[in-house]
Design a protein around this motif. Structure first.
Motif, PDB file in Angstrom:
ATOM      1  N   ILE A   1       0.903   3.476  -2.665  1.00  0.00           N
ATOM      2  CA  ILE A   1       1.442   4.752  -3.142  1.00  0.00           C
ATOM      3  C   ILE A   1       0.578   5.905  -2.655  1.00  0.00           C
ATOM      4  CG2 ILE A   1       1.847   6.166  -5.203  1.00  0.00           C
ATOM      5  CD1 ILE A   1       2.677   3.632  -6.671  1.00  0.00           C
ATOM      6  N   PHE A   2      -0.734   5.786  -2.823  1.00  0.00           N
ATOM      7  CA  PHE A   2      -1.634   6.860  -2.399  1.00  0.00           C
ATOM      8  C   PHE A   2      -1.740   6.929  -0.878  1.00  0.00           C
ATOM      9  CE2 PHE A   2      -3.113   6.154  -6.778  1.00  0.00           C
ATOM     10  CZ  PHE A   2      -3.044   7.451  -7.243  1.00  0.00           C
ATOM     11  N   SER A   3      -1.682   5.780  -0.242  1.00  0.00           N
ATOM     12  CA  SER A   3      -1.730   5.762   1.223  1.00  0.00           C
ATOM     13  C   SER A   3      -0.530   6.491   1.814  1.00  0.00           C
ATOM     14  CB  SER A   3      -1.770   4.309   1.723  1.00  0.00           C
ATOM     15  OG  SER A   3      -1.844   4.268   3.129  1.00  0.00           O
ATOM     16  N   GLN A   4       0.636   6.268   1.236  1.00  0.00           N
ATOM     17  CA  GLN A   4       1.840   6.959   1.709  1.00  0.00           C
ATOM     18  C   GLN A   4       1.777   8.451   1.387  1.00  0.00           C
ATOM     19  OE1 GLN A   4       2.908   4.621   3.907  1.00  0.00           O
ATOM     20  NE2 GLN A   4       4.938   5.390   3.416  1.00  0.00           N
ATOM     21  N   ALA A   5       1.249   8.797   0.222  1.00  0.00           N
ATOM     22  CA  ALA A   5       1.083  10.217  -0.120  1.00  0.00           C
ATOM     23  C   ALA A   5       0.180  10.896   0.898  1.00  0.00           C
ATOM     24  CB  ALA A   5       0.496  10.354  -1.525  1.00  0.00           C
ATOM     25  N   GLY A   6      -0.849  10.182   1.347  1.00  0.00           N
ATOM     26  CA  GLY A   6      -1.752  10.730   2.359  1.00  0.00           C
ATOM     27  C   GLY A   6      -1.088  10.905   3.707  1.00  0.00           C
ATOM     28  N   THR A   7      -0.024  10.159   3.950  1.00  0.00           N
ATOM     29  CA  THR A   7       0.742  10.319   5.188  1.00  0.00           C
ATOM     30  C   THR A   7       1.737  11.462   5.084  1.00  0.00           C
ATOM     31  OG1 THR A   7       0.565   7.938   5.634  1.00  0.00           O
ATOM     32  CG2 THR A   7       2.295   9.131   6.798  1.00  0.00           C
ATOM     33  N   TYR A   8       2.375  11.592   3.917  1.00  0.00           N
ATOM     34  CA  TYR A   8       3.391  12.624   3.729  1.00  0.00           C
ATOM     35  C   TYR A   8       2.795  14.037   3.667  1.00  0.00           C
ATOM     36  CZ  TYR A   8       6.249   8.599   2.296  1.00  0.00           C
ATOM     37  OH  TYR A   8       6.892   7.395   2.230  1.00  0.00           O
TER      38      TYR A   8
ATOM     39  N   ILE B   1      -3.430  18.900   4.684  1.00  0.00           N
ATOM     40  CA  ILE B   1      -4.492  18.107   5.299  1.00  0.00           C
ATOM     41  C   ILE B   1      -5.574  17.754   4.282  1.00  0.00           C
ATOM     42  CG2 ILE B   1      -6.325  18.139   7.038  1.00  0.00           C
ATOM     43  CD1 ILE B   1      -4.502  19.892   8.756  1.00  0.00           C
ATOM     44  N   PHE B   2      -5.929  18.738   3.442  1.00  0.00           N
ATOM     45  CA  PHE B   2      -6.972  18.488   2.444  1.00  0.00           C
ATOM     46  C   PHE B   2      -6.546  17.392   1.471  1.00  0.00           C
ATOM     47  CE2 PHE B   2      -8.760  19.163  -1.778  1.00  0.00           C
ATOM     48  CZ  PHE B   2     -10.116  19.156  -1.502  1.00  0.00           C
ATOM     49  N   SER B   3      -5.354  17.539   0.886  1.00  0.00           N
ATOM     50  CA  SER B   3      -4.912  16.553  -0.102  1.00  0.00           C
ATOM     51  C   SER B   3      -4.715  15.185   0.535  1.00  0.00           C
ATOM     52  CB  SER B   3      -3.620  17.012  -0.780  1.00  0.00           C
ATOM     53  OG  SER B   3      -2.560  17.111   0.163  1.00  0.00           O
ATOM     54  N   GLY B   4      -4.242  15.163   1.777  1.00  0.00           N
ATOM     55  CA  GLY B   4      -3.992  13.892   2.446  1.00  0.00           C
ATOM     56  C   GLY B   4      -5.255  13.133   2.780  1.00  0.00           C
ATOM     57  N   TYR B   5      -6.240  13.857   3.354  1.00  0.00           N
ATOM     58  CA  TYR B   5      -7.424  13.170   3.884  1.00  0.00           C
ATOM     59  C   TYR B   5      -8.668  13.263   3.012  1.00  0.00           C
ATOM     60  CZ  TYR B   5      -4.659  12.591   8.069  1.00  0.00           C
ATOM     61  OH  TYR B   5      -3.668  12.228   8.943  1.00  0.00           O
ATOM     62  N   VAL B   6      -8.631  14.094   1.985  1.00  0.00           N
ATOM     63  CA  VAL B   6      -9.768  14.165   1.068  1.00  0.00           C
ATOM     64  C   VAL B   6      -9.417  13.564  -0.299  1.00  0.00           C
ATOM     65  CG1 VAL B   6     -11.443  15.711  -0.043  1.00  0.00           C
ATOM     66  CG2 VAL B   6     -10.623  16.222   2.254  1.00  0.00           C
TER      67      VAL B   6
ATOM     68  N   TRP C   1      -5.725  11.688  -1.212  1.00  0.00           N
ATOM     69  CA  TRP C   1      -4.820  10.529  -1.276  1.00  0.00           C
ATOM     70  C   TRP C   1      -5.308   9.317  -0.471  1.00  0.00           C
ATOM     71  CZ3 TRP C   1      -3.433  12.593  -5.237  1.00  0.00           C
ATOM     72  CH2 TRP C   1      -2.790  13.819  -5.362  1.00  0.00           C
ATOM     73  N   HIS C   2      -5.680   9.512   0.779  1.00  0.00           N
ATOM     74  CA  HIS C   2      -6.175   8.371   1.565  1.00  0.00           C
ATOM     75  C   HIS C   2      -7.469   7.789   0.972  1.00  0.00           C
ATOM     76  CE1 HIS C   2      -3.317   7.760   4.710  1.00  0.00           C
ATOM     77  NE2 HIS C   2      -3.382   8.998   5.158  1.00  0.00           N
ATOM     78  N   PRO C   3      -8.448   8.611   0.593  1.00  0.00           N
ATOM     79  CA  PRO C   3      -9.638   8.045  -0.061  1.00  0.00           C
ATOM     80  C   PRO C   3      -9.321   7.343  -1.378  1.00  0.00           C
ATOM     81  CG  PRO C   3     -10.144  10.210   0.797  1.00  0.00           C
ATOM     82  CD  PRO C   3      -8.657  10.028   0.937  1.00  0.00           C
ATOM     83  N   PHE C   4      -8.357   7.870  -2.152  1.00  0.00           N
ATOM     84  CA  PHE C   4      -7.953   7.196  -3.387  1.00  0.00           C
ATOM     85  C   PHE C   4      -7.423   5.796  -3.070  1.00  0.00           C
ATOM     86  CE2 PHE C   4      -6.981  11.200  -6.146  1.00  0.00           C
ATOM     87  CZ  PHE C   4      -8.338  11.452  -6.214  1.00  0.00           C
ATOM     88  N   ALA C   5      -6.591   5.704  -2.037  1.00  0.00           N
ATOM     89  CA  ALA C   5      -6.038   4.405  -1.636  1.00  0.00           C
ATOM     90  C   ALA C   5      -7.153   3.455  -1.230  1.00  0.00           C
ATOM     91  CB  ALA C   5      -5.048   4.588  -0.484  1.00  0.00           C
ATOM     92  N   ASN C   6      -8.129   3.968  -0.498  1.00  0.00           N
ATOM     93  CA  ASN C   6      -9.235   3.121  -0.052  1.00  0.00           C
ATOM     94  C   ASN C   6     -10.080   2.651  -1.240  1.00  0.00           C
ATOM     95  OD1 ASN C   6     -10.752   2.129   2.431  1.00  0.00           O
ATOM     96  ND2 ASN C   6     -12.379   3.125   1.287  1.00  0.00           N
ATOM     97  N   LYS C   7     -10.283   3.533  -2.220  1.00  0.00           N
ATOM     98  CA  LYS C   7     -11.057   3.155  -3.410  1.00  0.00           C
ATOM     99  C   LYS C   7     -10.357   2.014  -4.158  1.00  0.00           C
ATOM    100  CE  LYS C   7     -14.318   4.651  -4.958  1.00  0.00           C
ATOM    101  NZ  LYS C   7     -14.715   5.670  -5.922  1.00  0.00           N
ATOM    102  N   LEU C   8      -9.033   2.107  -4.282  1.00  0.00           N
ATOM    103  CA  LEU C   8      -8.280   1.047  -4.951  1.00  0.00           C
ATOM    104  C   LEU C   8      -8.378  -0.270  -4.177  1.00  0.00           C
ATOM    105  CD1 LEU C   8      -5.050   2.973  -6.025  1.00  0.00           C
ATOM    106  CD2 LEU C   8      -6.798   2.054  -7.538  1.00  0.00           C
ATOM    107  N   LYS C   9      -8.320  -0.184  -2.857  1.00  0.00           N
ATOM    108  CA  LYS C   9      -8.425  -1.399  -2.033  1.00  0.00           C
ATOM    109  C   LYS C   9      -9.793  -2.042  -2.180  1.00  0.00           C
ATOM    110  CE  LYS C   9      -5.177   0.212   1.524  1.00  0.00           C
ATOM    111  NZ  LYS C   9      -5.057   0.682   2.926  1.00  0.00           N
ATOM    112  N   ARG C  10     -10.842  -1.233  -2.175  1.00  0.00           N
ATOM    113  CA  ARG C  10     -12.194  -1.784  -2.290  1.00  0.00           C
ATOM    114  C   ARG C  10     -12.410  -2.443  -3.655  1.00  0.00           C
ATOM    115  NH1 ARG C  10     -14.452  -3.914   0.699  1.00  0.00           N
ATOM    116  NH2 ARG C  10     -16.512  -3.541  -0.201  1.00  0.00           N
ATOM    117  N   LYS C  11     -11.943  -1.795  -4.714  1.00  0.00           N
ATOM    118  CA  LYS C  11     -12.096  -2.379  -6.050  1.00  0.00           C
ATOM    119  C   LYS C  11     -11.303  -3.665  -6.148  1.00  0.00           C
ATOM    120  CE  LYS C  11     -13.328   1.715  -8.739  1.00  0.00           C
ATOM    121  NZ  LYS C  11     -13.098   2.498  -9.968  1.00  0.00           N
ATOM    122  N   SER C  12     -10.131  -3.700  -5.525  1.00  0.00           N
ATOM    123  CA  SER C  12      -9.321  -4.910  -5.523  1.00  0.00           C
ATOM    124  C   SER C  12     -10.025  -6.033  -4.776  1.00  0.00           C
ATOM    125  CB  SER C  12      -7.957  -4.632  -4.887  1.00  0.00           C
ATOM    126  OG  SER C  12      -7.195  -5.817  -4.774  1.00  0.00           O
TER     127      SER C  12
END
Length: 266
Positions: free
Chosen positions: A146-153, A194-199, A201-212
């Motif tokens: 969800i966050f990864s896609q938000a970072g793309t949109y 750009i700010f919301s996507g790369y600072v 949403w994408h970092p949020f997605a990565n944080k979830l992946k790392r915790k998982s």
């Protein structure tokens, strides 16, 4: 509270604000309702279109995971537990573990050990625990997506916002002052995107992946520990098998705890 998430967000915002001030840009340009609507409402709309409601409902819980430090059992903490289980099982038999199994807090580990006590086939136990782990992994992946896609949109919507702003700016060609303001405002949407996507949403997605990934690694160690206890592997051998998942600097303390659980060499 997950301090790295909070500090990262604050640092990211401050970097943009002070960067703008250093370039002589007025912070007032950020208060652009049109840009805010296009980026944030537009991203929310895209997410609603892209995902079913049952996954959308999990977003508040996902934010909680990102912003708080989840209590996850560490590998070095469960090695002494398996050493203790193996020691008791070799001396008194597997059924002697029944009282200890009932006190296990982790439901995944407790269920695995109960299957051992029930005398289930090792292949059945591994398959069952692997299936549960895969299901959990899929749930975690859907949340991160969800966050990864938000970072793309968001960055793409930023370009859309800039185009809309430039169209409006072209209507003010006679007024040079208004034209300059309109062009500046047009790119605010790009900045937000750009700010919301790369600072965010994408970092949020990565944080979830790392915790998982960290949680999944612990679960995989649990599977190996459960099957080793069932197979009657010696406590020292279980320790040697599982200690490889612990960083070198933490292995000594883990071995010391395991020795306390083992009691005597087996």
């Amino acid at each position: 509270m997950d301090k790295t998430s909070i500090v990262g967000i604050i640092l990211g915002v401050l970097a943009i604000l002070f960067g703008m001030l250093a370039k002589g840009t007025s912070l007032g340009v950020l208060f652009n309702l049109a840009a805010i609507l296009i980026i944030f409402a537009g991203t929310a709309a895209a997410i609603l279109i892209a995902f079913p409601m049952k996954e959308i409902k999990k977003i508040p819980q996902l934010f909680k995971i990102i912003m708080t430090e989840q209590k996850v059992t560490e590998i070095k903490e469960i090695i002494p537990l398996f050493v203790d289980f193996a020691t008791i099982a070799r001396k008194e038999g597997l059924l002697a573990l029944e009282d200890k199994v009932d006190t296990i807090e982790d439901s995944f580990l407790r269920q695995g050990m109960k299957m051992v006590l029930d005398g289930q086939d090792p292949n059945y136990i591994r398959d069952t625990m692997d299936e549960e782990l895969m299901a959990m992994e899929d749930r975690h992946a859907s949340g991160a997506l969800i966050f990864s896609q938000a970072g793309t949109y968001a960055p793409t919507l930023g370009v859309l916002g800039a185009v809309i702003g430039l169209i409006a700016a072209l209507g003010n060609l006679q007024d040079i002052e208004a034209l300059g303001y309109s062009i500046a405002a047009a790119f605010v949407a790009t900045l937000f995107g750009i700010f919301s996507g790369y600072v965010l949403w994408h970092p949020f997605a990565n944080k979830l992946k790392r915790k998982s990934q960290q949680e999944i690694m612990v679960k995989r160690v649990m599977i190996e520990g459960v099957l080793s206890v069932q197979d009657g592997v010696a406590p020292r051998a279980i320790e040697d098998k599982l200690i490889v998942y612990v960083p070198y600097k933490e292995r000594e303390s883990s071995r010391a705890q395991a020795k306390q659980g083992e009691g005597v060499d087996a």
